[in-house]
Write a protein that holds these residues in place. Structure first.
Motif, short mmCIF file in Angstrom:
data_model
loop_
_atom_site.label_atom_id
_atom_site.label_comp_id
_atom_site.label_asym_id
_atom_site.label_seq_id
_atom_site.Cartn_x
_atom_site.Cartn_y
_atom_site.Cartn_z
N THR A 73 1.05 49.36 21.37
CA THR A 73 0.74 49.26 19.95
C THR A 73 0.49 47.80 19.62
OG1 THR A 73 3.10 49.10 19.47
CG2 THR A 73 2.12 51.28 19.33
N PHE A 74 -0.51 47.24 20.27
CA PHE A 74 -0.73 45.81 20.17
C PHE A 74 -1.00 45.37 18.73
CE2 PHE A 74 -3.60 42.05 20.63
CZ PHE A 74 -2.62 41.18 21.06
N GLU A 75 -1.69 46.17 17.95
CA GLU A 75 -1.99 45.82 16.57
C GLU A 75 -1.41 46.87 15.62
OE1 GLU A 75 -5.83 44.65 13.72
OE2 GLU A 75 -6.13 45.36 15.77
N TYR A 76 -0.82 46.42 14.52
CA TYR A 76 -0.29 47.35 13.52
C TYR A 76 -0.80 46.95 12.14
CZ TYR A 76 3.22 43.61 13.30
OH TYR A 76 3.84 42.40 13.22
N GLU A 77 -0.80 47.93 11.23
CA GLU A 77 -1.45 47.77 9.93
C GLU A 77 -0.51 47.21 8.87
OE1 GLU A 77 -4.68 48.31 9.65
OE2 GLU A 77 -4.71 48.92 11.76
N GLU A 78 -1.11 46.77 7.78
CA GLU A 78 -0.36 46.29 6.63
C GLU A 78 0.46 47.41 6.00
OE1 GLU A 78 -2.28 43.71 3.46
OE2 GLU A 78 -2.16 45.61 2.38
N GLU A 79 1.67 47.08 5.61
CA GLU A 79 2.55 48.03 4.93
C GLU A 79 2.49 47.80 3.42
OE1 GLU A 79 6.72 48.39 6.36
OE2 GLU A 79 7.28 47.88 4.30
N GLU A 80 2.41 48.88 2.66
CA GLU A 80 2.38 48.78 1.20
C GLU A 80 3.51 49.63 0.62
OE1 GLU A 80 -1.48 49.98 -0.07
OE2 GLU A 80 -2.47 48.17 0.68
N ALA A 81 4.06 49.17 -0.49
CA ALA A 81 5.17 49.89 -1.14
C ALA A 81 4.98 49.87 -2.65
CB ALA A 81 6.50 49.25 -0.77
N GLU A 82 5.35 50.96 -3.26
CA GLU A 82 5.32 51.07 -4.72
C GLU A 82 6.68 51.61 -5.16
OE1 GLU A 82 2.98 53.73 -8.06
OE2 GLU A 82 1.82 52.86 -6.40
N SER A 83 7.32 50.91 -6.08
CA SER A 83 8.70 51.24 -6.42
C SER A 83 8.88 51.36 -7.93
CB SER A 83 9.65 50.16 -5.88
OG SER A 83 10.99 50.48 -6.18
N ILE A 84 9.67 52.34 -8.34
CA ILE A 84 10.07 52.52 -9.73
C ILE A 84 11.59 52.54 -9.78
CG2 ILE A 84 10.04 54.05 -11.73
CD1 ILE A 84 7.36 55.10 -10.81
N GLU A 85 12.17 51.78 -10.69
CA GLU A 85 13.62 51.74 -10.83
C GLU A 85 13.99 51.73 -12.32
OE1 GLU A 85 17.41 48.77 -9.91
OE2 GLU A 85 15.67 48.76 -8.56
N MET A 86 15.00 52.47 -12.65
CA MET A 86 15.53 52.44 -14.01
C MET A 86 17.05 52.41 -13.92
SD MET A 86 14.87 56.40 -15.25
CE MET A 86 15.62 56.07 -16.84
N GLY A 87 17.66 51.76 -14.90
CA GLY A 87 19.11 51.65 -14.82
C GLY A 87 19.71 51.12 -16.09
N ALA A 88 21.01 50.91 -16.03
CA ALA A 88 21.76 50.40 -17.17
C ALA A 88 22.90 49.54 -16.67
CB ALA A 88 22.30 51.56 -18.01
N LYS A 89 23.21 48.47 -17.42
CA LYS A 89 24.34 47.60 -17.16
C LYS A 89 25.20 47.61 -18.41
CE LYS A 89 21.66 44.70 -13.99
NZ LYS A 89 22.41 45.08 -12.78
N MET A 90 26.45 48.04 -18.26
CA MET A 90 27.29 48.29 -19.42
C MET A 90 28.60 47.52 -19.35
SD MET A 90 26.66 52.42 -19.60
CE MET A 90 26.65 52.56 -17.80
N SER A 91 29.04 47.04 -20.49
CA SER A 91 30.34 46.39 -20.63
C SER A 91 31.23 47.29 -21.49
CB SER A 91 30.17 45.02 -21.29
OG SER A 91 31.43 44.40 -21.48
N LEU A 92 32.46 47.54 -21.02
CA LEU A 92 33.36 48.47 -21.70
C LEU A 92 34.70 47.80 -21.97
CD1 LEU A 92 32.71 51.54 -19.37
CD2 LEU A 92 31.56 51.04 -21.54
N PHE A 93 35.48 48.40 -22.86
CA PHE A 93 36.85 47.97 -23.15
C PHE A 93 36.91 46.48 -23.52
CE2 PHE A 93 37.70 51.27 -19.67
CZ PHE A 93 37.61 52.32 -20.57
N ASP A 94 36.03 46.07 -24.43
CA ASP A 94 35.99 44.67 -24.90
C ASP A 94 35.79 43.68 -23.75
OD1 ASP A 94 36.39 45.38 -27.59
OD2 ASP A 94 38.56 45.45 -27.30
N GLY A 95 34.96 44.09 -22.78
CA GLY A 95 34.64 43.20 -21.67
C GLY A 95 35.57 43.31 -20.48
N ALA A 96 36.57 44.17 -20.54
CA ALA A 96 37.52 44.31 -19.43
C ALA A 96 36.92 45.10 -18.27
CB ALA A 96 38.80 44.98 -19.90
N ALA A 97 35.83 45.82 -18.53
CA ALA A 97 35.22 46.65 -17.48
C ALA A 97 33.71 46.51 -17.52
CB ALA A 97 35.63 48.10 -17.63
N GLU A 98 33.09 46.66 -16.36
CA GLU A 98 31.64 46.67 -16.22
C GLU A 98 31.23 47.87 -15.38
OE1 GLU A 98 30.56 43.04 -14.35
OE2 GLU A 98 30.95 41.79 -16.10
#
Length: 281
Positions: free
Chosen positions: A47-72
């Motif tokens: 396999t002397f030559e190999y092709e270009e790799e392409e990627a397409e990504s979708i991400e969704m999320g949330a970052k939450m602080s709870l208990f007056d900042g005592a928890a994340e």
């Protein structure tokens, strides 16, 4: 905070200078001195030559602080699609062949968080749920002695299979307690567990070397200066003494030359207990 991202990227193609195989489609000859074996001989096309790799990504999320900042708490969902995913598989002799899987998808969810329960006690953990699937991979390398399953009559079809190191779920949990003993001295105790589902540590997904799921326990108890100038700790790793394969593959030349199937593996260290000291100046 919530977020949604979409991204595209690529990894350039190239030339496989480490490929150990020639462009010939002839089966690897068997060592005349090896025991008779009627299993199909592997065909290792370079396999002397190999092709270009392409990627397409979708991400969704949330970052939450709870208990007056005592928890994340953080949550993320993702889906990544690959075209011409670059893969490298040991050829069973002495080299690795780099090639392309036509398409693959990896998707899953990740959760992590920390909770400062009291001024001294903290609980933390993470969990990842993962799914990987080759959507189109017709030129995978066959196992030793395996008859080709791809339409070309040479390679094996990996379509629908997962990938190396992919566990359905994995994560960790940590409980840590820290408190002062005096105006200058403090103590800390922590226990953590690292866990995972089954996975395969080899590039050709040989079921012989499957790694079973496990829970690995670690612990630490230490005392030291509150200004962090020094500390002494007793550290235990892999206290449950789990046998964990970090990488496995076919034994070089065992089948391609000698006609004997064999494997080798690297293992994590077994149970260990150590005394650790640090001094900062």
């Amino acid at each position: 905070m919530t977020y949604l991202t979409w991204s595209r990227g690529f990894k350039s193609g190239g030339f496989d200078a480490r490929s150990n195989a020639s462009p010939s489609a002839d089966p690897v000859p068997q060592n005349p001195g090896a025991p008779a074996d009627t299993s199909p001989r592997p065909v290792l096309i370079g396999t002397f030559e190999y092709e270009e790799e392409e990627a397409e990504s979708i991400e969704m999320g949330a970052k939450m602080s709870l208990f007056d900042g005592a928890a994340e708490v953080n949550i993320a969902l993702f889906n990544t699609r690959y075209d011409n995913l670059q893969v490298s598989i040991f050829d069973g002799t002495l080299g690795f062949n780099v090639g392309n899987a036509a398409s693959a998808v990896t998707q899953g969810a990740e959760f992590d968080g920390r909770w400062q329960i009291t001024d001294s006690l903290m609980l933390a953990g993470a969990l990842a749920v993962l799914d990987f699937e080759f959507k189109d991979y017709q030129n995978g390398q066959c196992l030793a002695g395996q008859a080709p399953t791809a339409s070309d009559g040479v390679n094996c079809d990996y379509t629908g299979k997962t990938n190396q190191y992919v566990a359905d779920w994995a994560g960790n949990v940590l409980l840590a307690w820290r408190a002062p003993l005096s105006g200058t001295l403090g103590i800390g105790i922590s226990v953590d567990a690292i866990f995972t589902d089954d996975y395969n540590p080899s590039q050709n997904l040989d079921p012989v070397v499957d790694q079973d799921g496990y829970v690995k326990w670690n612990a630490r108890i230490g005392i030291g200066a509150l200004d962090k100038s020094w500390d002494v700790a007793l550290v235990g790793k892999n206290l449950s003494d789990e046998t964990i394969i970090t990488y496995a593959n076919d034994t070089p030349t065992s089948y391609t030359i000698f006609g004997s199937k064999g494997h080798y593996a690297f293992l994590e260290a077994p149970r260990s207990i150590a005394l650790q000291a640090n001094y900062h100046w």
